[in-house]
Design an enzyme around this catalytic site. Structure first.
Site, short mmCIF file in Angstrom:
data_model
loop_
_atom_site.label_atom_id
_atom_site.label_comp_id
_atom_site.label_asym_id
_atom_site.label_seq_id
_atom_site.Cartn_x
_atom_site.Cartn_y
_atom_site.Cartn_z
CG HIS A 65 39.90 11.31 3.21
ND1 HIS A 65 40.78 11.64 3.97
CD2 HIS A 65 39.80 10.06 3.46
CE1 HIS A 65 41.44 10.70 4.92
NE2 HIS A 65 40.49 9.85 4.43
N GLY A 123 39.78 11.42 10.69
CA GLY A 123 40.12 10.84 11.95
C GLY A 123 41.38 10.30 12.12
CE LYS A 179 37.42 11.99 6.42
NZ LYS A 179 36.64 10.96 7.13
NE ARG A 196 30.37 7.30 0.17
CZ ARG A 196 30.31 8.57 -0.12
NH1 ARG A 196 30.45 9.12 -1.15
NH2 ARG A 196 29.96 9.25 1.09
N GLY A 214 33.78 2.53 12.73
CA GLY A 214 34.48 3.09 11.72
C GLY A 214 34.29 4.43 11.34
P1 NAP Z 1 28.28 7.24 3.45
O1 NAP Z 1 28.18 6.58 1.83
O2 NAP Z 1 27.56 8.61 3.37
O3 NAP Z 1 27.57 6.14 4.07
C1 NAP Z 1 26.75 6.37 5.46
C2 NAP Z 1 25.64 5.84 5.50
O4 NAP Z 1 24.90 5.98 6.76
C3 NAP Z 1 24.48 6.90 4.61
O5 NAP Z 1 23.59 5.94 4.02
C4 NAP Z 1 23.63 7.55 5.61
O6 NAP Z 1 22.78 8.27 5.42
C5 NAP Z 1 23.66 6.56 6.75
N1 NAP Z 1 23.17 7.07 8.18
C6 NAP Z 1 23.24 8.43 8.51
N2 NAP Z 1 22.84 8.54 9.65
C7 NAP Z 1 22.40 7.32 10.07
C8 NAP Z 1 21.76 6.87 11.23
N3 NAP Z 1 21.58 7.69 12.29
N4 NAP Z 1 21.41 5.74 11.26
C9 NAP Z 1 21.60 4.75 10.14
N5 NAP Z 1 22.22 5.31 9.07
C10 NAP Z 1 22.64 6.61 9.03
O7 NAP Z 1 29.59 7.40 3.97
P2 NAP Z 1 30.87 6.28 4.02
O8 NAP Z 1 31.75 6.79 2.70
O9 NAP Z 1 30.32 4.97 3.67
O10 NAP Z 1 31.54 6.63 5.30
C11 NAP Z 1 30.94 6.44 6.54
C12 NAP Z 1 31.92 6.90 7.63
O11 NAP Z 1 32.98 5.89 7.62
C13 NAP Z 1 32.43 8.38 7.66
O12 NAP Z 1 32.55 8.83 8.59
C14 NAP Z 1 33.81 7.96 7.08
O13 NAP Z 1 34.69 9.00 7.40
C15 NAP Z 1 34.16 6.55 7.76
N6 NAP Z 1 35.16 5.87 7.08
C16 NAP Z 1 35.85 5.22 8.35
C17 NAP Z 1 37.02 4.49 7.38
C18 NAP Z 1 37.71 3.65 8.61
O14 NAP Z 1 38.65 3.09 8.13
N7 NAP Z 1 37.34 4.01 9.95
C19 NAP Z 1 37.13 4.30 6.17
C20 NAP Z 1 36.44 4.69 5.37
C21 NAP Z 1 35.45 5.68 5.82
P3 NAP Z 1 22.56 9.80 4.71
O15 NAP Z 1 23.11 9.79 3.42
O16 NAP Z 1 21.34 10.24 5.07
O17 NAP Z 1 23.32 10.63 5.73
#
Ligand code: NAP
Length: 267
Positions: free
Chosen positions: A156, A166, A160, A15, A100
């Protein structure tokens, strides 16, 4: 002509990763140099984003791909389980990570700092890239100087993985750093374990996970005959993009690890 910054995205099928790819493509001065994920291998990232083909196929992050590419910066929005390996790999390949992904602990931060120093590069680790959320944390650290009782409610979406967020942990750290005095301890009778949430830095944190939410946080302060609420809401993942772009544009201009976007802003 000013050279473009070549940026790859890890977690590009997810996402946040998709949104980051879109933002990079729309930003002048940035070039999308690669798209990595565990899913969508062989798919063109342009098509995944609903655009035309870009000739960039999603693949798994590995040393060979990074070594042969022109990537200068890699943005990571993957999972808490994967992120440390990703950071180490990118630094070993001379690439600056912007992270992030949440769930990074204090112990992890120390380790990342060592890797960054060894590599002589820079890294940005930001639990929240939304500028409004960074301000909310900053205001909370200011309020803590005068109102030392604080509780955090973070809310959230239900996908999540990590809890508390964090952002909540970082807010608790900032409250502790800004506090004038420690809040006094009271005896409590908990009729259900966890009823008062978790505690970090003497701040209670309550985590809500519900379908329909994106990322929200309220910090409540209590004082004599008064409360103060500071709230931030991200209604769309686009809210994180100006912060990510800012970090990409700044990361080549300094050395060392920066933890928290507030350190890249003039606050
Ligand atoms: P998401 O939709 O699950 O996307 C994460 C992607 O990374 C998934 O396709 C996942 O595959 C993949 N992945 C997992 N392990 C990997 C690896 N070793 N190498 C490459 N890709 C890999 O999650 P999201 O909602 O985008 O959120 C991602 C992270 O960002 C979370 O930790 C969330 O808390 C964080 N976040 C941070 C902020 C910020 O401002 N800092 C804002 C929003 C979200 P799988 O489905 O197989 O795991």
């Amino acid at each position: 002509m000013v050279e473009k910054i070549n940026v790859a995205v890890n977690g590009s099928y997810g996402r946040m990763g998709r949104e980051v790819c879109r933002a990079i493509l729309e930003e002048e001065g940035l070039e999308l140099a690669g798209a990595f994920d565990l899913h969508g291998h062989g798919e063109d990232i342009g098509e995944v984003l609903g655009k035309q083909k870009l000739g960039i196929l999603i693949q798994e992050l590995n040393r060979e791909v990074l070594a042969e590419g022109k990537t200068q910066v890699i943005v990571d929005f993957t999972t808490p389980m994967a992120v440390m390996n990703n950071i180490q790999l990118s630094l070993n390949c001379g690439i600056r990570p912007i992270v992030g992904t949440t769930g990074i602990t204090q112990v992890d931060l120390k380790l990342i700092n060592e890797w960054v120093e060894q590599a002589g590069l820079s890294a940005v680790i930001a639990p929240n890239f939304a500028l409004g959320a960074v301000l909310m944390m900053k205001f909370a650290s200011l309020a803590a100087r005068y109102l030392n009782q604080a509780e955090i409610i973070e809310l959230h979406h239900d996908q999540k993985i990590d809890a508390p967020s964090g952002t909540a942990l970082k807010t608790a750290e900032m409250i502790a750093a800004g506090r004038g005095a420690e809040p006094r301890k009271r005896d409590e009778l908990l009729k259900l374990p966890g009823a008062r949430g978790a505690t970090a830095e003497n701040v209670h944190i309550h985590s809500v996970r519900l379908e329909g939410l994106i990322a929200h946080q309220e910090v409540l302060f209590g004082g004599l005959g008064q409360t103060l609420s500071i709230r931030h809401d991200s209604y769309d993942r686009k809210s994180f993009m100006p912060g990510v772009i800012l970090a990409i544009k700044k990361i080549t201009g300094f050395r060392g690890m920066v933890y928290g976007l507030e350190n890249l802003l003039d606050l």
